[in-house]
Structures are given as C-alpha cells and as structure tokens.
Design a protein around this motif. Structure first.
Motif, PDB file in Angstrom:
ATOM      1  N   LEU A  40      11.666 -12.082  -9.730  1.00 43.63           N
ATOM      2  CA  LEU A  40      11.955 -12.334 -11.137  1.00 43.63           C
ATOM      3  C   LEU A  40      13.456 -12.288 -11.388  1.00 43.63           C
ATOM      4  O   LEU A  40      14.007 -13.167 -12.056  1.00 43.63           O
ATOM      5  CB  LEU A  40      11.244 -11.302 -12.030  1.00 43.63           C
ATOM      6  N   ALA A  41      14.118 -11.281 -10.847  1.00 42.73           N
ATOM      7  CA  ALA A  41      15.564 -11.145 -11.056  1.00 42.73           C
ATOM      8  C   ALA A  41      16.307 -12.358 -10.517  1.00 42.73           C
ATOM      9  O   ALA A  41      17.244 -12.864 -11.149  1.00 42.73           O
ATOM     10  CB  ALA A  41      16.070  -9.869 -10.398  1.00 42.73           C
ATOM     11  N   ILE A  42      15.892 -12.855  -9.374  1.00 42.29           N
ATOM     12  CA  ILE A  42      16.537 -14.029  -8.778  1.00 42.29           C
ATOM     13  C   ILE A  42      16.260 -15.281  -9.610  1.00 42.29           C
ATOM     14  O   ILE A  42      17.151 -16.099  -9.830  1.00 42.29           O
ATOM     15  CB  ILE A  42      16.092 -14.217  -7.313  1.00 42.29           C
ATOM     16  N   SER A  43      15.036 -15.405 -10.128  1.00 39.63           N
ATOM     17  CA  SER A  43      14.692 -16.616 -10.879  1.00 39.63           C
ATOM     18  C   SER A  43      15.369 -16.684 -12.241  1.00 39.63           C
ATOM     19  O   SER A  43      15.643 -17.779 -12.734  1.00 39.63           O
ATOM     20  CB  SER A  43      13.175 -16.739 -11.042  1.00 39.63           C
ATOM     21  N   ILE A  44      15.646 -15.542 -12.872  1.00 41.91           N
ATOM     22  CA  ILE A  44      16.271 -15.583 -14.193  1.00 41.91           C
ATOM     23  C   ILE A  44      17.788 -15.466 -14.148  1.00 41.91           C
ATOM     24  O   ILE A  44      18.440 -15.594 -15.180  1.00 41.91           O
ATOM     25  CB  ILE A  44      15.698 -14.497 -15.124  1.00 41.91           C
ATOM     26  N   LEU A  45      18.349 -15.247 -12.970  1.00 45.65           N
ATOM     27  CA  LEU A  45      19.790 -15.068 -12.857  1.00 45.65           C
ATOM     28  C   LEU A  45      20.595 -16.228 -13.459  1.00 45.65           C
ATOM     29  O   LEU A  45      21.539 -15.980 -14.211  1.00 45.65           O
ATOM     30  CB  LEU A  45      20.177 -14.826 -11.394  1.00 45.65           C
ATOM     31  N   PRO A  46      20.260 -17.486 -13.202  1.00 45.31           N
ATOM     32  CA  PRO A  46      21.047 -18.570 -13.813  1.00 45.31           C
ATOM     33  C   PRO A  46      21.015 -18.542 -15.346  1.00 45.31           C
ATOM     34  O   PRO A  46      22.020 -18.805 -16.001  1.00 45.31           O
ATOM     35  CB  PRO A  46      20.392 -19.854 -13.293  1.00 45.31           C
ATOM     36  N   PHE A  47      19.857 -18.198 -15.921  1.00 48.12           N
ATOM     37  CA  PHE A  47      19.737 -18.131 -17.373  1.00 48.12           C
ATOM     38  C   PHE A  47      20.608 -17.005 -17.935  1.00 48.12           C
ATOM     39  O   PHE A  47      21.263 -17.159 -18.966  1.00 48.12           O
ATOM     40  CB  PHE A  47      18.276 -17.918 -17.788  1.00 48.12           C
ATOM     41  N   LEU A  48      20.612 -15.865 -17.249  1.00 49.00           N
ATOM     42  CA  LEU A  48      21.412 -14.731 -17.701  1.00 49.00           C
ATOM     43  C   LEU A  48      22.905 -15.022 -17.612  1.00 49.00           C
ATOM     44  O   LEU A  48      23.666 -14.680 -18.522  1.00 49.00           O
ATOM     45  CB  LEU A  48      21.069 -13.483 -16.890  1.00 49.00           C
ATOM     46  N   VAL A  49      23.314 -15.659 -16.538  1.00 45.08           N
ATOM     47  CA  VAL A  49      24.729 -16.014 -16.386  1.00 45.08           C
ATOM     48  C   VAL A  49      25.143 -16.968 -17.510  1.00 45.08           C
ATOM     49  O   VAL A  49      26.221 -16.819 -18.097  1.00 45.08           O
ATOM     50  CB  VAL A  49      25.000 -16.630 -14.995  1.00 45.08           C
ATOM     51  N   ALA A  50      24.280 -17.923 -17.830  1.00 44.06           N
ATOM     52  CA  ALA A  50      24.585 -18.865 -18.910  1.00 44.06           C
ATOM     53  C   ALA A  50      24.713 -18.147 -20.251  1.00 44.06           C
ATOM     54  O   ALA A  50      25.642 -18.421 -21.024  1.00 44.06           O
ATOM     55  CB  ALA A  50      23.510 -19.946 -18.986  1.00 44.06           C
ATOM     56  N   ILE A  51      23.806 -17.218 -20.526  1.00 44.38           N
ATOM     57  CA  ILE A  51      23.864 -16.475 -21.793  1.00 44.38           C
ATOM     58  C   ILE A  51      25.132 -15.639 -21.849  1.00 44.38           C
ATOM     59  O   ILE A  51      25.848 -15.643 -22.857  1.00 44.38           O
ATOM     60  CB  ILE A  51      22.615 -15.588 -21.970  1.00 44.38           C
ATOM     61  N   PHE A  52      25.436 -14.907 -20.782  1.00 48.58           N
ATOM     62  CA  PHE A  52      26.620 -14.050 -20.777  1.00 48.58           C
ATOM     63  C   PHE A  52      27.899 -14.860 -20.937  1.00 48.58           C
ATOM     64  O   PHE A  52      28.811 -14.463 -21.666  1.00 48.58           O
ATOM     65  CB  PHE A  52      26.680 -13.204 -19.503  1.00 48.58           C
ATOM     66  N   ALA A  53      27.970 -16.012 -20.263  1.00 47.61           N
ATOM     67  CA  ALA A  53      29.164 -16.859 -20.379  1.00 47.61           C
ATOM     68  C   ALA A  53      29.299 -17.409 -21.801  1.00 47.61           C
ATOM     69  O   ALA A  53      30.397 -17.406 -22.373  1.00 47.61           O
ATOM     70  CB  ALA A  53      29.094 -17.999 -19.370  1.00 47.61           C
ATOM     71  N   ALA A  54      28.197 -17.866 -22.377  1.00 47.90           N
ATOM     72  CA  ALA A  54      28.243 -18.408 -23.739  1.00 47.90           C
ATOM     73  C   ALA A  54      28.642 -17.340 -24.749  1.00 47.90           C
ATOM     74  O   ALA A  54      29.448 -17.598 -25.653  1.00 47.90           O
ATOM     75  CB  ALA A  54      26.883 -19.001 -24.104  1.00 47.90           C
ATOM     76  N   VAL A  55      28.096 -16.143 -24.603  1.00 51.25           N
ATOM     77  CA  VAL A  55      28.432 -15.050 -25.525  1.00 51.25           C
ATOM     78  C   VAL A  55      29.907 -14.696 -25.412  1.00 51.25           C
ATOM     79  O   VAL A  55      30.598 -14.513 -26.425  1.00 51.25           O
ATOM     80  CB  VAL A  55      27.554 -13.811 -25.252  1.00 51.25           C
ATOM     81  N   GLU A  56      30.410 -14.609 -24.202  1.00 52.20           N
ATOM     82  CA  GLU A  56      31.816 -14.254 -24.016  1.00 52.20           C
ATOM     83  C   GLU A  56      32.727 -15.338 -24.592  1.00 52.20           C
ATOM     84  O   GLU A  56      33.721 -15.030 -25.251  1.00 52.20           O
ATOM     85  CB  GLU A  56      32.111 -14.029 -22.529  1.00 52.20           C
ATOM     86  N   LEU A  57      32.383 -16.607 -24.374  1.00 50.44           N
ATOM     87  CA  LEU A  57      33.178 -17.700 -24.960  1.00 50.44           C
ATOM     88  C   LEU A  57      33.110 -17.670 -26.480  1.00 50.44           C
ATOM     89  O   LEU A  57      34.114 -17.879 -27.160  1.00 50.44           O
ATOM     90  CB  LEU A  57      32.674 -19.051 -24.443  1.00 50.44           C
ATOM     91  N   PHE A  58      31.941 -17.407 -27.012  1.00 51.13           N
ATOM     92  CA  PHE A  58      31.727 -17.328 -28.456  1.00 51.13           C
ATOM     93  C   PHE A  58      32.594 -16.229 -29.061  1.00 51.13           C
ATOM     94  O   PHE A  58      33.219 -16.413 -30.096  1.00 51.13           O
ATOM     95  CB  PHE A  58      30.240 -17.072 -28.714  1.00 51.13           C
ATOM     96  N   VAL A  60      35.315 -14.497 -27.517  1.00 48.78           N
ATOM     97  CA  VAL A  60      36.742 -14.612 -27.208  1.00 48.78           C
ATOM     98  C   VAL A  60      37.400 -15.722 -28.027  1.00 48.78           C
ATOM     99  O   VAL A  60      38.559 -15.603 -28.418  1.00 48.78           O
ATOM    100  CB  VAL A  60      36.953 -14.846 -25.689  1.00 48.78           C
ATOM    101  N   SER A  61      36.664 -16.777 -28.307  1.00 45.57           N
ATOM    102  CA  SER A  61      37.230 -17.889 -29.068  1.00 45.57           C
ATOM    103  C   SER A  61      37.474 -17.532 -30.526  1.00 45.57           C
ATOM    104  O   SER A  61      38.186 -18.248 -31.228  1.00 45.57           O
ATOM    105  CB  SER A  61      36.292 -19.099 -29.002  1.00 45.57           C
ATOM    106  N   GLY A  62      36.877 -16.437 -30.978  1.00 44.30           N
ATOM    107  CA  GLY A  62      37.041 -16.035 -32.373  1.00 44.30           C
ATOM    108  C   GLY A  62      36.007 -16.633 -33.301  1.00 44.30           C
ATOM    109  O   GLY A  62      36.057 -16.424 -34.510  1.00 44.30           O
ATOM    110  N   LEU A  63      35.062 -17.387 -32.743  1.00 45.21           N
ATOM    111  CA  LEU A  63      34.033 -18.003 -33.582  1.00 45.21           C
ATOM    112  C   LEU A  63      33.146 -16.968 -34.269  1.00 45.21           C
ATOM    113  O   LEU A  63      32.726 -17.183 -35.405  1.00 45.21           O
ATOM    114  CB  LEU A  63      33.168 -18.962 -32.750  1.00 45.21           C
ATOM    115  N   THR A  64      32.856 -15.865 -33.588  1.00 48.03           N
ATOM    116  CA  THR A  64      32.013 -14.844 -34.234  1.00 48.03           C
ATOM    117  C   THR A  64      32.719 -14.266 -35.447  1.00 48.03           C
ATOM    118  O   THR A  64      32.096 -14.067 -36.493  1.00 48.03           O
ATOM    119  CB  THR A  64      31.647 -13.698 -33.273  1.00 48.03           C
ATOM    120  N   LEU A  65      34.009 -14.026 -35.317  1.00 52.44           N
ATOM    121  CA  LEU A  65      34.768 -13.477 -36.446  1.00 52.44           C
ATOM    122  C   LEU A  65      34.860 -14.481 -37.585  1.00 52.44           C
ATOM    123  O   LEU A  65      34.700 -14.120 -38.757  1.00 52.44           O
ATOM    124  CB  LEU A  65      36.150 -13.046 -35.982  1.00 52.44           C
ATOM    125  N   MET A  66      35.091 -15.757 -37.260  1.00 50.50           N
ATOM    126  CA  MET A  66      35.163 -16.787 -38.298  1.00 50.50           C
ATOM    127  C   MET A  66      33.812 -16.954 -38.992  1.00 50.50           C
ATOM    128  O   MET A  66      33.748 -17.074 -40.213  1.00 50.50           O
ATOM    129  CB  MET A  66      35.630 -18.121 -37.705  1.00 50.50           C
TER     130      MET A  66
END
Length: 170
Positions: A40-58, A60-66
C-alpha cells in the motif's frame, strides 16, 4: 496507574487467545498484513508526493495567504478570525504544514490567546482530507469521489466555525 495503561496489553492478549481458539496462525496473519501495508505504501507514494509538492508550492507562492485575505470578510461574518483563515485552508491538505502555521500563530499571538486556542481546536477537530482520501481510496480502488471529498471539506469548514464559537464562549 490508570486503566489506559492496560488497554493495549489486554487487547493483544485477547487477540492471541482468539487466534488460539480459532486455530489461526497469528504470526502468519501479522506478516501478511505487514506485507500488504508495504505494498500500500509503495502504491500510494506517487499520490503523496504530488500532494506534498502541490501544498508546498501553494504555500510558498503566497496563494494561501492571498486566498485567506480574500476570504477573510466572509469568514469573519461566520465568526472566524482572519488569522485562522489560512489555517482552515491549509488543514485539509497537510497536517505538518498546518501544525507549523499553528506554531506561528502561537508565536505571534501567544498560546493562551483566543486565536491560538481556537486554532488548536480547529487543528484537533479537522482532518487532512486529501491525504486520507488518497490513502483510503487508493487502496479500495474507489474512483468516484464526487460526494466524499466535498462533504469532508464542508465538515472541516463547519468544525472550524463551531470551534471558534465554542472557544469564544468558553
């Protein structure tokens, strides 16, 4: 000594007794379950990486604050302080990111302030919806999340509003 200290050993003993009565190989069942967890951990790893990257970009870009600044008047009408809007926006995506934001709230407003107490209740009464949806629905192969995710997000918003009301009263 409290009763809670004995719950795990009692449950473990009860499980072993149950396995003995049913003549089930407890160790083999444990190994099978652990093997499934690794798969399970191996199969969901790509999804988790995508979520973590999107959240960090969201974030760091300041979009959450705006977005929080944009939504602040509406959330203020519902009884939620502007300082907590970013926390409510971030919480469905990331637990550690929202915890870091709560730490900033503590540092800015003090841990005993209304905003810090309300933020603590919001953090405790909500869930990382997208992480949970990724883990659970990836394993069950459910693809139609038409109702599950929006209802969970609405429940998080409702719990944040109620948390602010309750903390204000107390």
């Amino acid at each position: 000594m409290t009763v809670s200290m004995f719950i795990t050993p009692i449950l473990l003993l009860a499980l072993l007794i149950y396995c003995f009565i049913k003549k089930t190989d407890a160790y083999g069942a444990f190994i099978t379950g652990a093997k499934g967890a690794v798969d399970l951990a191996i199969s969901i790893l790509p999804f988790l990486v995508a979520i973590f990257a999107a959240v960090e970009l969201f974030r760091v870009s300041g979009l959450t604050l705006m977005l929080a600044d944009f939504l602040a008047p509406a959330t203020a009408l519902l009884g939620m302080p502007k300082e907590l809007t970013e926390l409510v926006l971030l919480r469905p995506f990331t637990g550690s990111g929202s915890l870091a934001l709560l730490d900033q709230i503590f540092a800015t407003h003090g841990p005993d302030s209304y905003i810090a107490r309300a933020g603590s209740v919001i953090l405790g009464s909500s869930e990382t919806v997208f992480y949970v949806a990724t883990v659970y629905f990836a394993q069950t192969k459910v693809k139609r999340l038409v109702y599950a995710v929006p209802v969970a997000l609405l429940a998080c918003l409702f719990s944040a509003i109620v948390a602010c009301w309750i903390v204000r009263i107390m």
